[in-house]
Design a protein around this motif. Structure first.
Motif, PDB file in Angstrom:
ATOM      1  N   PRO A   1       3.163 -17.074   6.611  1.00 50.46           N
ATOM      2  CA  PRO A   1       4.410 -17.297   6.534  1.00 50.46           C
ATOM      3  C   PRO A   1       5.142 -15.726   6.877  1.00 50.46           C
ATOM      4  O   PRO A   1       4.251 -15.361   6.517  1.00 50.46           O
ATOM      5  N   GLU A   2       6.176 -15.943   7.690  1.00 54.17           N
ATOM      6  CA  GLU A   2       6.889 -14.958   7.980  1.00 54.17           C
ATOM      7  C   GLU A   2       5.367 -13.254   8.769  1.00 54.17           C
ATOM      8  O   GLU A   2       6.137 -12.429   9.419  1.00 54.17           O
ATOM      9  N   GLN A   3       4.429 -14.178   9.344  1.00 58.19           N
ATOM     10  CA  GLN A   3       3.825 -13.001   9.860  1.00 58.19           C
ATOM     11  C   GLN A   3       3.983 -13.005  11.321  1.00 58.19           C
ATOM     12  O   GLN A   3       4.934 -13.747  12.005  1.00 58.19           O
ATOM     13  N   SER A   4       3.965 -11.719  11.968  1.00 56.89           N
ATOM     14  CA  SER A   4       4.792 -11.207  13.179  1.00 56.89           C
ATOM     15  C   SER A   4       3.828 -10.856  14.170  1.00 56.89           C
ATOM     16  O   SER A   4       2.092 -10.808  13.854  1.00 56.89           O
ATOM     17  N   ALA A   5       4.166 -11.370  15.514  1.00 54.24           N
ATOM     18  CA  ALA A   5       2.833 -11.497  16.482  1.00 54.24           C
ATOM     19  C   ALA A   5       2.209 -10.485  16.398  1.00 54.24           C
ATOM     20  O   ALA A   5       1.417  -9.372  16.888  1.00 54.24           O
ATOM     21  N   GLU A   6       3.200  -8.435  16.188  1.00 49.59           N
ATOM     22  CA  GLU A   6       2.263  -7.498  16.369  1.00 49.59           C
ATOM     23  C   GLU A   6       1.554  -7.209  14.940  1.00 49.59           C
ATOM     24  O   GLU A   6       0.209  -6.423  15.398  1.00 49.59           O
ATOM     25  N   ALA A   7       1.995  -7.775  14.652  1.00 49.89           N
ATOM     26  CA  ALA A   7       0.954  -7.574  12.872  1.00 49.89           C
ATOM     27  C   ALA A   7      -0.654  -8.644  12.962  1.00 49.89           C
ATOM     28  O   ALA A   7      -1.747  -7.970  12.921  1.00 49.89           O
TER      29      ALA A   7
END
Length: 394
Positions: free
Chosen positions: A176-182
Motif C-alpha cells: 500500500p502506497e509504495q511509490s515507483a521511486e522507492a
C-alpha cells in the motif's frame, strides 16, 4: 521478435520436496501450511520423514529416476536441525541416484540464530539457500510481521554467500502506497547483494490471513491493480538491465541461475512430497497421480507412524486435465510450454490441447507466440496470464 525453434525440449526433472511446517510466528500475508508450536519432538519428526521416504521407495515411486533437485520448504526449514536435513538426504540417496549437479535448496529466515546454522546446513548437503528477506526497510518489515530487522537480513545474505555456492532471496512489492521511486531504489539495493537469483512477489491478499481480515475491516487498502501493473513493468525493466530477466512471472535469474526445483513443477515433471500438506505428482501403474498429504502437522505425524505415509488423497489425473495443468504451469515461464514435454506429461499434442485457430487471435494481439515446438506467453501475455488461460482453455 520471432522465437527460434529448438530441436529438443529441456528435461523435466524429478524432484523431492520436504515440508517443515513450523514457524516462530505467523506472518499476516502468509497462507502457507505453517504452524507455531512451543515444542517439536525433533527425533520423532526425523523418523517420520524417513518412514515416508521408505514408503514411497517401497511402492516403486520414481523407480529408474534420478533426483535432480531437493527442496526443503515450509514453514521455516531453517528451524529444522541440520542433522534432520542430513538424515533425509542420506536416506533419499539410498533409494534414488542423485544427479551429479543436484540442486539442494533450503528456505531460511534471516534471524541471526538461523543464519548461524547456514554452514551446518551446507555440511549436511544443502548447496542453495532461499532467504525470506521481503524488505530491507524496518517499517516495512514491521508491517509484514517479519521477525528480523534489516541488519539481520544483510548479514544473513553475507552468511549464505559464504556457506553455499548459490543463494536467492525474496522481496515483496506493490505494498500500500509504495511509490515507483522507492521500489526502484529497493531493487537497486537488492541487486548489490544478489547472487544468481531473486524472487520478487507482488503483495497478494490471500483469504484467511491477517491481511485479509484487515482489508475486511477497512484497516488496509491494497494497491490498485493499475499501480501494481506499473510496478510490475518497472521490475521487468530494472531486472532486464541488470542481466537478471524474469524466467518466470515472479522469478529472475542470471543465465543458469534458475531454480531447478521450481522448473520441475513448471515443466510438469514428477516429484515426491514429504511432510504435512505436501503435494506430489507421479506416475503409478501407468497413471498420473495427484497426491495431497494431511495438512495438520499432528495428523500427518500420527498417520505416518500408523500407516507409513501421510497421504490424505491420491487422485488419478486424466490426460486432458494433465495437459491443462501443464499449460497453466508452463505458460508462467518465459520459455513457454514445450510440445515435447506436454506430450510426455499428458499423451496429447499441442495442437490437440490448443488448436491453432484458438491461439491465432491471441498471437495477433501480441499475447502469445507459437512455433512448431512450443507455445509461449509474451511478456504482455504473462502479465494477464489468468485471462489468457481462460481464453485458451475455454
Amino acid at each position: 521478435m520471432p522465437v527460434s525453434a529448438e530441436a529438443k525440449a529441456p528435461a523435466r526433472g524429478f524432484g523431492l520436496y520436504v515440508h517443515w511446517p513450523f514457524c516462530v510466528s505467523k506472518c499476516p500475508y502468509c497462507d502457507f501450511n505453517s504452524h507455531v508450536r512451543e515444542r517439536v519432538d525433533e527425533a520423532r519428526w526425523t523418523q517420520a520423514y524417513l518412514a515416508e521416504l521408505d514408503h514411497y521407495a517401497g511402492i516403486g515411486i520414481g523407480r529408474g529416476e534420478t533426483i535432480t533437485s531437493v527442496f526443503f520448504g515450509g514453514g521455516t526449514p531453517s528451524l529444522m536441525p541440520p542433522e534432520t536435513t542430513a538424515a533425509i538426504l542420506e536416506a533419499a540417496r539410498r533409494h534414488w541416484p542423485f544427479a551429479p549437479d543436484v540442486e539442494i535448496t533450503l528456505e531460511a529466515n534471516p534471524n541471526s540464530a538461523e543464519a548461524a546454522k547456514f554452514a551446518a546446513f551446507a555440511q549436511a548437503g544443502v548447496n542453495r539457500l532461499s532467504i525470506g528477506v521481503q524488505s530491507f526497510d524496518e517499517a516495512v518489515l514491521r508491517f509484514l510481521g517479519r521477525a528480523h530487522d534489516a541488519g539481520e537480513a544483510r548479514r544473513a545474505i553475507e552468511a549464505a554467500a559464504k556457506a553455499v555456492q548459490r543463494y536467492s532471496f525474496d522481496l515483496i512489492y506493490a505494498r500500500p502506497e509504495q511509490s515507483a521511486e522507492a521500489w526502484r531504489a529497493e531493487l537497486r539495493d537488492a541487486l548489490t547483494l544478489a547472487g544468481d537469483h531473486l524472487s520478487l512477489y507482488t503483495l497478494t491478499i490471500e483469504p484467511n490471513t491477517g491481511f485479509a481480515g484487515a482489508v475486511a475491516r477497512g484497516a488496509l487498502k491494497p494497491m490498485p491493480d493499475d499501480a501494481q501493473a506499473a510496478l510490475y513493468d518497472l521490475t521487468q525493466e530494472v531486472m532486464e538491465r541488470a542481466g537478471m530477466p524474469a524466467y518466470e512471472i515472479s522469478n529472475h535469474a542470471k543465465p543458469g541461475g534458475e531454480s531447478r526445483h521450481n522448473l520441475v513443477y513448471w515443466r510438469s515433471g514428477e516429484y515426491l512430497g514429504l511432510g504435512p500438506g505436501a503435494h506430489a505428482r507421479f506416475t503409478r501403474g501407468g497413471t498420473w497421480s495427484a497426491v495431497q498429504n494431511r495438512r495438520k502437522p499432528e495428523a500427518w505425524l500420527e498417520a505416518v507412524e500408523a500407516e507409513g505415509h501421510g497421504r490424505e488423497t491420491e487422485t488419478p489425473v486424466g490426460r486432458r486435465e494433465r495437459a491443462e495443468e501443464a499449460l497453466m504451469m508452463g505458460l508462467r515461464l518465459s520459455e513457454g510450454v514445450w510440445a515435447e514435454n506436454l506430450r510426455a506429461a499428458s499423451g496429447l499434442s499441442l495442437d490437440e490441447v490448443v488448436p491453432p485457430a484458438r491461439s491465432v487471435p491471441l498471437e495477433q494481439a501480441g499475447l502469445l507466440t507459437r512455433t512448431s515446438d512450443r507455445l509461449i506467453a509474451t511478456k504482455d501475455g504473462r502479465a494477464v496470464l489468468d485471462g489468457l488461460l481462460a481464453r485458451l482453455l475455454a
